[in-house]
Design an enzyme around this catalytic site. Structure first.
Site: not given
Lengths: 425, 425
Positions: A135, A137, A142, A208, A253, A262, A358
């Site tokens: 994933d 970013y 965002h 997201e 996190y 997630k 996102t």
């Protein structure tokens, strides 16, 4: 290279409703069950076409495909592994078979009867066995919004953000297909800084809005993919709903990244739209400043103009549109993401999935998560039925849609639909 | 339940050298190539036994195994998916066949000739196709050392650390088997806070001494595994070398965790030692304070006393022992890790891998990484040939060994060997 299947003037003898996401110019790939186990298929209008039947009838015999067994597998991975040239050839062949000027399939009653089904008659399944999943970013809007909310409004972007496409590995096993029911996750959260953590259902359930690409190539450990060749290793794209439990995320996190916040579920749209079908929708990406390292310098138009929408549908209500965004906003494009992923020698496989992160746009109605739309819960969203949402409620459905459109053709992704169920006891 | 195969008095008609990691009480599982493609196998002493041949000769016919095809697959995943009871039965059966009092296999010359090979004649391969891979961070000594070095010596552990087993998802595709040559990764680093990042080969190449467990069970999305049942879903363990580029890690890891600093390669030992074989080595874990949430409360002895060693071998030198640690030091045990992984409803599959995180002990010679051993490069290690190491040099080999031993039996893992090659051009 001209892709004949993209010709906007083509029409099919299979009915395609106006504004369908799946005209003859799309020809996406997926896996469906016709009642006898999963099969590779494509979709045109509201008709699903079983590729194994077309293979049975010899419609692919003249293509240079070594092993036709790929048309009979329960996931697309082996089909995807055929690579770009074979995929293009198969898509061109399907376009030909579906074209109104071609009688080959149209007049073969037995083949049509066996291969063509209404979308309502079939179950649409997970298109690939996901190998690794990353994933990214990569939306600057965002990342900036998150930085403003949780860090420093004056230094919203972290120092590394404009130098590399930040990403992390995610859980593959919990990526499921549209139509999924996902239970609200339980976990540890720390609602109050002064008190110990508590355990229970997440209170801040979020979506997201993302796109994900699926790789077709296989590389060896130690090998890197150059940014200019990266797209040759991309099979196609799906809509990706990266469900997120914000309260679990906040507590867990640091320092190693999101984990259980997630991995309880991510939901994709079922039809993989090929990169070829999206060719007409290439656009320039945002200017990248400071200049990126040579291994990330992508030439040409590497972004794609794909309209994205998110709807929330309460249990007994109508869907309310809560977000309009666009894939074109991405600061880091897919070629850069894949070049970055492999610059250290990391190997890839057919069926790996790489989500964008996102996708937020510049305006508040284009933010791709409830976290941003409700600005951390301070600005609730009002739905059509008058109810309000800071985050997602139990029994809400989250519906994501995506389509590219110009004055000649519309290439869509269909939907990613997620029903949110209460936490398991 | 008594496990007959663990009886320390058992002796085999197959020769087992003194201090072998693989006495008749071990019976690990792996994949080897005898020159005709990968096959499931076990190892006793320096003899590798092809399980497909034993299946051919009907030696498993009396076990209640539905599908003997698991003995012919190129990876152990389907074998592992048989689950705990079948695995125990197969291990008991193999123990019987190898036992000196049993003539069944011993006197079958043809079967012996086909099934038994010297370890020197075979290639030992990757035992599983890794599904998902999680790396935990479960050694309190390691987390404390890192916290002292990079954060605050007075608050070395982050607030969440004693409440949950911190972990993150890693790259499965780059997990390879002992004997691998891994190129030094290239990537972005920021050697100087005041200057922009630079691109090039990592200068701080490190190992992390870890163990990893492989799951046997399959659960559905939404389902959680209780801490008391978690071990029923564990097939066995391997040594895990989590190679790490410290300089890449430092620049990339905020806010989403380690990514390219890890995904260029991880190297496991090839023989999966079952949880059953390790039963005699259960020990109490460290006291957990504050008290953990009920979903993490593991009863009984959940840690394992497994001696671990790391050697560095320069290109033309002998191996130097640089670390002696033990798996028993883990603060969070495997049952807690798997309960945590699934408490949010995350599903698991046979062949998933879960690494412990660096296993450091309480003394400086037990630290499980060069980062800690050389204390961030401030205390270089001197090897037998007089050369010094702050981190790992090109052409060094990293050798990890592990074994459990009491006064009656030694159950070992063999080695994880990694040759470090210069960065690709």
């Amino acid at each position: 290279m001209t892709i004949k299947a993209n010709d906007p003037s083509l029409k099919s003898w299979i009915e395609v409703p106006t504004d369908s996401d799946f005209p003859i110019q799309n020809i996406p790939f997926g896996i469906v069950s016709f009642g006898e186990g999963p099969k590779p298929a494509t979709r045109i209008g509201n008709t699903v076409v079983d590729l194994s039947i077309l293979a049975d009838f010899g419609f692919f015999d003249e293509l240079d495909i070594k092993d036709l067994s790929v048309f009979y597998e329960p996931v697309l991975n082996d089909f995807i592994a055929l690579g770009k040239q074979a995929r293009i050839a198969i898509r061109e062949r399907l376009s030909e078979l579906f074209c109104e000027s071609c009688s080959e399939l149209k007049t073969n009653e037995e083949a049509c009867k066996l291969a063509l089904k209404s979308i309502d008659e079939v179950e649409v399944l997970m298109p690939v066995a996901v190998g690794d999943y990353t994933d990214f970013y990569s939306s600057i809007e965002h990342a900036t919004n998150v930085g403003i909310m949780f860090r420093d409004p004056d230094n919203a972007l972290l120092p590394n953000w404009r130098h590399l496409p930040v990403g992390y590995h995610g859980r593959s096993s919990s990526i499921v297909v549209s139509g999924a029911s996902i239970h609200r996750p339980k976990g540890q959260t720390k609602p109050n800084d002064e008190e110990p953590p508590v355990f229970g259902p997440s209170r801040l359930f979020d979506f997201e809005l993302e796109m994900a690409f699926i790789t077709s190539g296989q590389t060896s450990l130690g090998e890197s993919i150059s940014v200019d060749k990266a797209e040759d290793h991309i099979f196609g794209l799906v809509i990706f709903n990266d469900l997120s439990a914000r309260d679990i995320q906040k507590w867990e996190y640091v320092p190693l990244g999101p984990f259980l916040s997630k991995s309880f579920g991510s939901v994709i749209s079922p039809w993989v739209v090929t990169l070829e079908a999206l060719e007409p929708f290439r656009v320039e990406g945002p200017n990248q400043e400071p200049e990126v390292f040579p291994y990330l310098k992508a030439h040409g138009k590497r972004n794609f103009d794909i309209n994205l929408q998110v709807f929330i549908q309460p249990e007994k209500g109508e869907p309310s549109l809560v977000c309009r965004s666009n894939f074109k906003y991405m600061y880091w494009n897919m070629a850069q993401q894949l070049a970055h992923q492999t610059v250290n020698g990391c190997n890839i496989n057919p069926g790996d999935m790489y989500a964008s992160g996102t996708i937020s746009g510049p305006t508040p109605d284009s933010y791709g998560s409830m976290l941003e739309l409700s600005w951390r819960g301070t600005k609730p969203i009002t739905l059509q039925d008058g109810s309000q949402r800071k985050f997602i409620n139990d029994n809400d459905a989250i519906i994501m849609k995506g389509y590219a459109q110009n004055d000649k053709v519309r290439i869509g992704f269909g939907e990613s639909v997620t029903k949110v169920l209460p936490a398991n006891p």
